[in-house]
Every structure is written in C-alpha cells, then in structure tokens.
Design a protein around this motif. Sequence first.
Motif, mmCIF file in Angstrom:
data_model
loop_
_atom_site.group_PDB
_atom_site.id
_atom_site.type_symbol
_atom_site.label_atom_id
_atom_site.label_comp_id
_atom_site.label_asym_id
_atom_site.label_seq_id
_atom_site.Cartn_x
_atom_site.Cartn_y
_atom_site.Cartn_z
ATOM 1 N N CYS A 236 35.081 12.171 -42.990
ATOM 2 C CA CYS A 236 33.750 11.560 -43.004
ATOM 3 C C CYS A 236 32.970 11.948 -41.742
ATOM 4 N N HIS A 238 30.920 10.332 -40.136
ATOM 5 C CA HIS A 238 30.705 9.231 -39.191
ATOM 6 C C HIS A 238 31.792 9.188 -38.123
ATOM 7 N N CYS A 259 33.078 5.994 -48.132
ATOM 8 C CA CYS A 259 34.185 6.085 -47.166
ATOM 9 C C CYS A 259 34.886 4.733 -47.039
ATOM 10 N N HIS A 262 34.068 2.574 -43.002
ATOM 11 C CA HIS A 262 32.881 1.770 -42.652
ATOM 12 C C HIS A 262 31.818 1.801 -43.732
ATOM 13 N N SER A 264 30.168 4.326 -45.336
ATOM 14 C CA SER A 264 29.148 5.374 -45.513
ATOM 15 C C SER A 264 29.278 5.953 -46.917
HETATM 16 S S1 FES Z 1 34.474 6.950 -40.830
HETATM 17 FE FE1 FES Z 1 33.462 6.983 -42.717
HETATM 18 S S2 FES Z 1 32.020 5.416 -42.573
HETATM 19 FE FE2 FES Z 1 32.962 5.438 -40.656
#
Ligand code: FES
Length: 302
Positions: A236, A238, A259, A262, A264
């Motif tokens: 991901c 993020h 994901c 968190h 996303s």
């Molecule tokens: S690691 Fe994917 S939303 Fe944070």
Amino acid sequence: MVGRASGLPGPLQSALERGMRAIEDASLLDRVNGPLAEAVRKVAEKQPRIADVLHGVPVGHPLHPAMVLVPVGTWTSAAVLDLVPRTGPAVPVLIATGVLSAGPAAAAGLVDWAELHPQQQRVGLVHAVSNTAGLALYTASLVARLRGHGATGRALSYAGFGAVMAGGFLGGHLSYRQAAGANHVEDVPHIVPPGWHDLCAIDDLPEGRPVRRLVGEAPVVAVRRGKAIDVLADKCSHLSGPLHEGRVHDVDGEACITCPWHGSTFRLDDGDVVAGPATAPQPSFDVRVDAGRVQVRLPGAG
Ligand code: FES
C-alpha cells in the motif's frame, strides 16, 4: 579514518540520534496516543470527505506540509523584522496571520497522525506538543504587543520561534527518517523490469479474491472478476500494508480494494485513490492473457 557524512560534531550527532530513538521507544506516550488517535479516527469516520481533504486525497499529496508553510513563513518573517527598527504593525499582523493559520494546519496533521504506526505517533505527539507550545507563545506575544509591551512580545516571539523550530526538526524526522506521508511504492517502477512478464496461469486466480504474486522482486496483488483481471502493486502506498489481505468491493459502481491496515481504498482499474489516508496511487499494471497465461507490464518501468 572515515569522516562523518553529516558534518555535525560526533557528540551532538550521537545525542540527537539517542534523543530521537528515546522518543520513538517511549511507549508511555501510547497512553495518550491510543485514546486520542481513536477519538480522531471516530470523528474522521463521521466526516470521511472532510478527512480526505485534510489528508490531501483530492490533490494527490499530503496537505499538512503545504499548510504549515503559512504559520512557519509568517513567524519566520516576524523574527527577521523584529531585528529591524520601526516596522509598525507589520510584525503583529504577521504573528496574527500565523496564529490564525495554525489551526487548519494542525487539523491536517492530526488526521494523518491518527493513521500512523506507534513509533511514528510518539514522535508526532512530541512534534505537536512543541508546535502547540510555539502557538501559545506567539499568542501571548501578540497580546503583549497589543498592550504595548514590545520587549516582552519580542522575547515571547523568539521563544515561540525556538519551539516551532524544534517541532519542525521532529516533523522532518517523522517524514524523512520514519517515512510518514511518503509514497511507499515509489520504488516499484525502479525494481520492475520493463516489458511483459509472465504472472501465472489464469486458472490460478480465484474469482473475486485478491492474491499475491511476484513480478521480478516486486509483490503485486491480482484480482480476477469474470474476464477482467486487475493487477496493482501489493504494498500500500500509505505505509506498505498488504493489499492482498484487503477487501474487494464496489464503490459508486467501481471495483476497489481496501487496505487492511488503515482503510485506504484504491480503484482496481487504475490504482487511483478513492479514499485516504493514502494520497499516492498504486502502480497499476497492463494485463493480457496469452494461451491461458496472465502477463503483466508496468508502464514506465525500468
Ligand atoms: S498501509 Fe494501507 S492504509 Fe495504511
């Protein structure tokens, strides 16, 4: 003898390293971070569009670094002008502008912070405390100046400037050393060789369930829905969460993957961010099927 790359005297560099590591390891801070992050996430869940704007999803970049430019810029200008005689109302106007702009900048930082790893949140908390102290000192400076206590106002401003600079140092550590807010799939086009690559047999892809595969050294997530096959980078953007453990679902009629870390959400078709906290899209592969084998190619690879 090998010289120090940083140019900092050894003891200072070591003290900074030890200090930052102590903050990262200070699990005591989790007593504050846990409930605070949960409260911020609850508010963000009730207002997801506002949360996404604060993350920077519409512009595809984190919003917080851009928003802090206003308070930091105005307060830095005030620090310089305080060295110049007879600047009239310029300094109080600059300080007031910084004070008023600090709230939105902090709100953007807060929603980002609530979706970080514990070590990042610990540094983020100290960063926020330092900047809040700076804001309080600048507010007190403004009040003192408006009451005609110029010398006290200047002293409070410079104390605030020191607090904000310390906060900036911590913010730099959070962004550059701990990679909060960074694009965690920037490396993918550099490690995937150019051209088409064999991924797997089409029959090895289960219907509607994301699976992890490798293209060279790069992990990818593949999703088959009927005749459609979508392949994105698996890490991901993020914070490197495993998308193949995520959920495939429709958002406004478009197939997306969310994901598990968190939340996303990325469009399967092209990897675009549909919901934050991620702001960078997932690298999206071209897909073709040849003699029952799925082949992929990453545009811009190599
Ligand atoms: S690691 Fe994917 S939303 Fe944070």
